[in-house]
Enzyme design. Structure first.
Site, short mmCIF file in Angstrom:
data_model
loop_
_atom_site.label_atom_id
_atom_site.label_comp_id
_atom_site.label_asym_id
_atom_site.label_seq_id
_atom_site.Cartn_x
_atom_site.Cartn_y
_atom_site.Cartn_z
CB THR A 1 -0.90 -0.01 1.26
OG1 THR A 1 -1.60 -1.24 1.28
CG2 THR A 1 -1.87 1.14 1.27
N GLY B 1 2.60 -3.25 8.19
CA GLY B 1 2.87 -3.62 9.57
C GLY B 1 4.32 -4.08 9.72
CD GLU C 1 -3.61 -9.34 4.45
OE1 GLU C 1 -3.70 -10.23 3.61
OE2 GLU C 1 -2.60 -8.64 4.58
C1 LIG Z 1 -4.08 -1.68 10.49
C2 LIG Z 1 -3.71 -1.77 9.05
C3 LIG Z 1 -2.65 -2.58 8.68
C4 LIG Z 1 -2.24 -2.63 7.34
N1 LIG Z 1 -1.16 -3.41 7.00
C5 LIG Z 1 -0.70 -3.38 5.73
C6 LIG Z 1 0.46 -4.13 5.35
O1 LIG Z 1 1.06 -4.85 6.16
N2 LIG Z 1 0.91 -4.00 4.07
C7 LIG Z 1 0.28 -3.22 3.16
O2 LIG Z 1 0.75 -3.14 2.02
N3 LIG Z 1 -0.85 -2.53 3.47
C8 LIG Z 1 -1.35 -2.59 4.73
N4 LIG Z 1 -2.49 -1.89 5.06
C9 LIG Z 1 -3.19 -1.13 4.05
C10 LIG Z 1 -4.47 -1.83 3.63
O3 LIG Z 1 -4.16 -3.02 2.95
C11 LIG Z 1 -5.29 -0.87 2.78
O4 LIG Z 1 -5.62 0.25 3.58
C12 LIG Z 1 -6.55 -1.57 2.30
O5 LIG Z 1 -6.22 -2.50 1.29
C13 LIG Z 1 -7.59 -0.60 1.77
O6 LIG Z 1 -7.07 0.16 0.76
P1 LIG Z 1 -7.22 1.75 0.75
O7 LIG Z 1 -6.69 2.27 2.03
O8 LIG Z 1 -6.64 2.18 -0.53
O9 LIG Z 1 -8.77 1.99 0.75
P2 LIG Z 1 -9.59 2.58 -0.46
O10 LIG Z 1 -9.58 1.59 -1.57
O11 LIG Z 1 -9.16 3.96 -0.76
O12 LIG Z 1 -11.03 2.58 0.20
C14 LIG Z 1 -11.76 3.77 0.52
C15 LIG Z 1 -13.24 3.51 0.21
O13 LIG Z 1 -13.41 3.36 -1.19
C16 LIG Z 1 -14.17 2.20 -1.47
N5 LIG Z 1 -13.74 1.64 -2.76
C17 LIG Z 1 -12.47 1.49 -3.21
N6 LIG Z 1 -12.47 0.94 -4.43
C18 LIG Z 1 -13.75 0.71 -4.76
C19 LIG Z 1 -14.41 0.13 -5.89
N7 LIG Z 1 -13.73 -0.36 -6.93
N8 LIG Z 1 -15.75 0.04 -5.88
C20 LIG Z 1 -16.46 0.48 -4.82
N9 LIG Z 1 -15.90 1.04 -3.73
C21 LIG Z 1 -14.56 1.15 -3.69
C22 LIG Z 1 -13.91 1.27 -0.32
O14 LIG Z 1 -14.99 0.35 -0.14
C23 LIG Z 1 -13.79 2.25 0.86
O15 LIG Z 1 -15.07 2.51 1.35
C24 LIG Z 1 -2.93 -1.86 6.38
C25 LIG Z 1 -4.03 -1.08 6.76
C26 LIG Z 1 -4.42 -1.04 8.07
C27 LIG Z 1 -5.61 -0.19 8.46
#
Ligand SMILES: Cc1cc2nc3c(=O)[nH]c(=O)nc-3n(C[C@H](O)[C@H](O)[C@H](O)COP(=O)(O)OP(=O)(O)OC[C@H]3O[C@@H](n4cnc5c(N)ncnc54)[C@H](O)[C@@H]3O)c2cc1C
Length: 647
Positions: free
Chosen positions: A138, A177, A418
């Protein structure tokens, strides 16, 4: 006997089935159970890592240091090469488990995506913890949309290596993480640029800190992103590269290679799903067990907690109230279903894992769909359950000494990490529509756990009110409806992606969740069939309660279809109440079958021998360091001599 101990003992005496028979089923196999019990014992018996009663008064730094100490000691006792050995720890620790990302995400990715030579090179170093590696996918600007990640790995043909670079702030890796402090390596997902062309996003094993000093290497900017909701001990981090050179061998090369200056692909692109499968499988396997912890606390407490008197002028345990049973027992039933689903999924993922290693990708997509459905459904459900358990314990549920708020905090991130849940559900819906298309031309391609699509006519014609049949009917109706809506919209000339994003999104989420519920029902039934006769009846009651609750929570599809009358729905409500009455006397046995120790539950209000008030008061007077250290000086200054002096 202490009065609350007696209340629990009487409740235990009312249980009519042998709890140990359920314990066997809930842990799946002896090895998992033994490891789980051993982990509980180690945590409870080692003073330096024992779950600490004053933990929630500590600062984040102290909590992090303690969690590393736990890891070191668990490492001495358990075989970390085997996830059945370390995974149970995830539900027993205060705080998150350091190195869970390294073992649960990075190692599987290395296994699936690296060559055997690469795995042999780095794999053993993970076991000795010479390498701890974050999974750095991410970025600040993109998470779900992996193909739009912006970190670049540019192949340099002169030096036959890569230049890793973070071109903008939004390309900074953010969230991984164990990146903040712990990792000395990271599996970095970056856009591979070869001869000026973008070859897509691929994983690179990258050293980021010095092995002996643990200082960041030149060209690497790395650190912790700060406090979050829960997850206080997880050092989620940021990572940026400034034209940082990494060797050719950094690219995990089982499916993409650069050899003799040529780029080539081998095998199935979708293999990248496979590595995420292990971590999603762990989420499904572990976290419903944390819901089981919150249910254990809430049910024990509801037996010992007495409020108001009955017609015999005796005080009632709050579990006597139908409303309290309604808060807890359907959730307990669902918890059983989810735990069975988690065990079955472990087998499916294992089978898929062995196939993939032999380049057989035939079960990859179905495994991905099942995992995504259950990951999304169970992770949200676990958080909701912790919240309901908290509510069911009144004021004491709100305090950390109940053990429940920490479960809420430490499971809440699973909804997002995930694979964000709704994004997961959309992928499930896509697969369901694909399977529906197989029916006419390739029915043999329909996988076992999706074969409801092969019986659509029979399902629609079946007038039975059998609960499994109704779950199947709801799923079938919703799937047909959304497929038809897409088709109708396409016939008006609308583009598929537009329909997907703007017309049917909410329906897609719904059908995906219906699939998760139906899958869980199927597996629940399989477990009942294989259970010892002494527990079949209680398990069937639990499965019925689970199914009824699912139907009552989402009745619209069945009502709109006219297949179920309002009268029949009223009858379902009555049946549910009957089941609550039947299961109430079994509730304690059903939670105690999990065999959580008091220390693992980290609770004052849900201990095996009851005594909630004594433990709470002991905690407040003897363990709460805020009291032990005395009133802070600033308060003394305010309320003591200085105020008097002013007066
Ligand atoms: C505690 C924690 C630990 C983590 N650990 C890791 C790690 O070890 N390694 C790593 O790489 N990442 C890690 N992450 C990141 C995590 O994998 C991402 O935050 C997660 O995959 C969601 O992606 P985003 O933040 O881009 O959310 P977004 O995709 O931006 O989501 C925001 C909103 O948009 C909506 N949305 C997005 N795309 C669509 C679509 N196509 N259609 C409809 N709705 C949509 C979602 O439903 C959500 O409501 C971690 C996150 C957290 C909170």
């Amino acid at each position: 006997m202490h009065p609350t101990t007696q209340l629990l003992q009487e409740a235990r005496d009312r249980v009519t089935f042998p709890t140990q028979e359920l314990t066997k089923l809930l842990y799946g196999n002896e090895e998992i159970y033994e490891t789980f019990m051993k982990a509980q014992k180690v945590i409870a018996s080692e003073p330096s890592i024992r779950n600490h009663p004053d933990y929630h008064n500590w600062g984040r730094k102290e909590q992090i240091i303690k969690s590393y100490e736990k890891l070191r000691i668990m490492h001495q006792h358990l075989n970390l090469a085997n996830s059945a050995h370390w995974a149970p720890m995830l539900s027993l620790f205060q705080g998150t488990t350091p190195s869970a990302v390294s073992f649960g995400m990075t190692v599987p990715a290395l296994r699936f995506l690296g060559t055997d030579e690469q795995f042999n090179l780095w794999g053993p170093k993970f076991l000795t913890m010479e390498i701890v590696a974050a999974y750095a996918q991410t970025e600040i600007g993109h998470g779900s949309d992996v193909q739009n990640l912006e970190t670049t790995a540019t192949y340099d043909s002169q030096t036959n290596d890569f230049v890793l670079h973070t071109p903008s702030v939004q390309a900074v890796k953010f969230w991984p993480g164990e990146l903040g402090f712990l990792s000395n390596y990271a599996l970095v997902y970056a856009k591979l640029i070869f001869n000026g062309k973008n070859k897509g996003v691929h994983p690179f094993m990258v050293q980021i800190r010095d092995i002996s000093t643990h200082k960041p290497l030149k060209g690497v900017v790395v650190g912790d992103i700060g406090p979050k909701l829960g997850y206080s001990t997880k050092d989620n981090g940021f990572l940026a590269f400034e034209n940082y050179r990494i060797p050719l061998n950094s690219l995990l090369a089982r499916y993409v290679r650069i050899e003799n200056g040529q780029f080539s692909r081998h095998g199935n692109e979708k293999i990248s799903y496979a590595s995420m499968m292990v971590s999603r499988q762990l989420i499904i396997f572990i976290y419903p067990r944390m819901a089981a912890q919150s249910l254990t606390v809430a049910i024990r407490y509801s037996i010992t907690r007495q409020q108001f008197t009955n017609d015999k002028r005796e005080e009632n345990s709050v579990l006597e109230y139908q409303t309290q049973q309604d808060k807890l027992l359907p959730r307990l039933a669902t918890c059983y279903g989810m735990i069975f689903a988690g065990l079955r999924i472990m087998e499916l993922v294992d089978d898929n894992f062995h196939r993939v290693l032999k380049k057989d990708f035939s079960t990859l997509q179905q495994s991905h769909a099942i995992l995504s459905a259950l990951k999304a459904w169970s992770s949200q459900w676990v958080v909701d359950t912790a919240e309901w358990c908290r509510l069911s314990c009144g004021g004491h549920g709100y305090a950390h000494y109940s053990g429940i708020p920490a479960i809420y905090f430490d499971t809440a991130p699973n909804v997002t990490l995930e694979g964000e849940n709704q994004v997961m559900y959309l992928q499930v819906a896509r697969y369901l529509l694909k399977v529906l298309q197989y029916v006419e031309k390739n029915p043999e391609k329909v996988p076992f756990y999706f074969n409801f699509v092969l019986h659509i006519k029979e399902t629609l014609a079946n007038q039975s009110t059998d609960l499994g049949q109704l779950l199947k009917l709801t799923l079938t109706l919703q799937l047909i409806s959304v497929a038809k809506k897409i088709k109708d919209n396409m016939s008006t000339g609308k583009n598929f992606q537009q329909i997907w994003n703007e017309v049917v999104g909410v329906q897609l989420l719904s059908v995906a969740q219906r699939y998760a519920e139906y899958f869980t029902y199927l597996v629940f039934q399989e477990y009942i069939s294989s259970a010892n006769p002494s527990v079949k009846e209680v398990l069937q009651q639990m499965c019925d309660l689970y199914s009824l609750q699912v139907i009552l929570d989402n009745p619209n599809t069945l009502i709109e279809s006219g297949r179920i009358t309002v009268e029949q729905f009223k009858q379902f409500n009555e049946t549910k109440i009957e089941l609550l009455n039947k299961l109430k006397p079994q509730a304690l046995g059903l939670v105690e079958a999990f065999n959580f120790s008091d220390n693992a539950l980290r609770t004052c209000i849900g201990c095996h021998d009851g005594k909630p008030y004594e433990y709470i008061y002991d905690w407040a007077t003897k363990e709460n360091s805020v009291n032990i250290k005395g009133v802070p000086q600033a308060v003394n200054d305010l309320m003591g001599t200085k105020i008097k002096a002013r007066l």
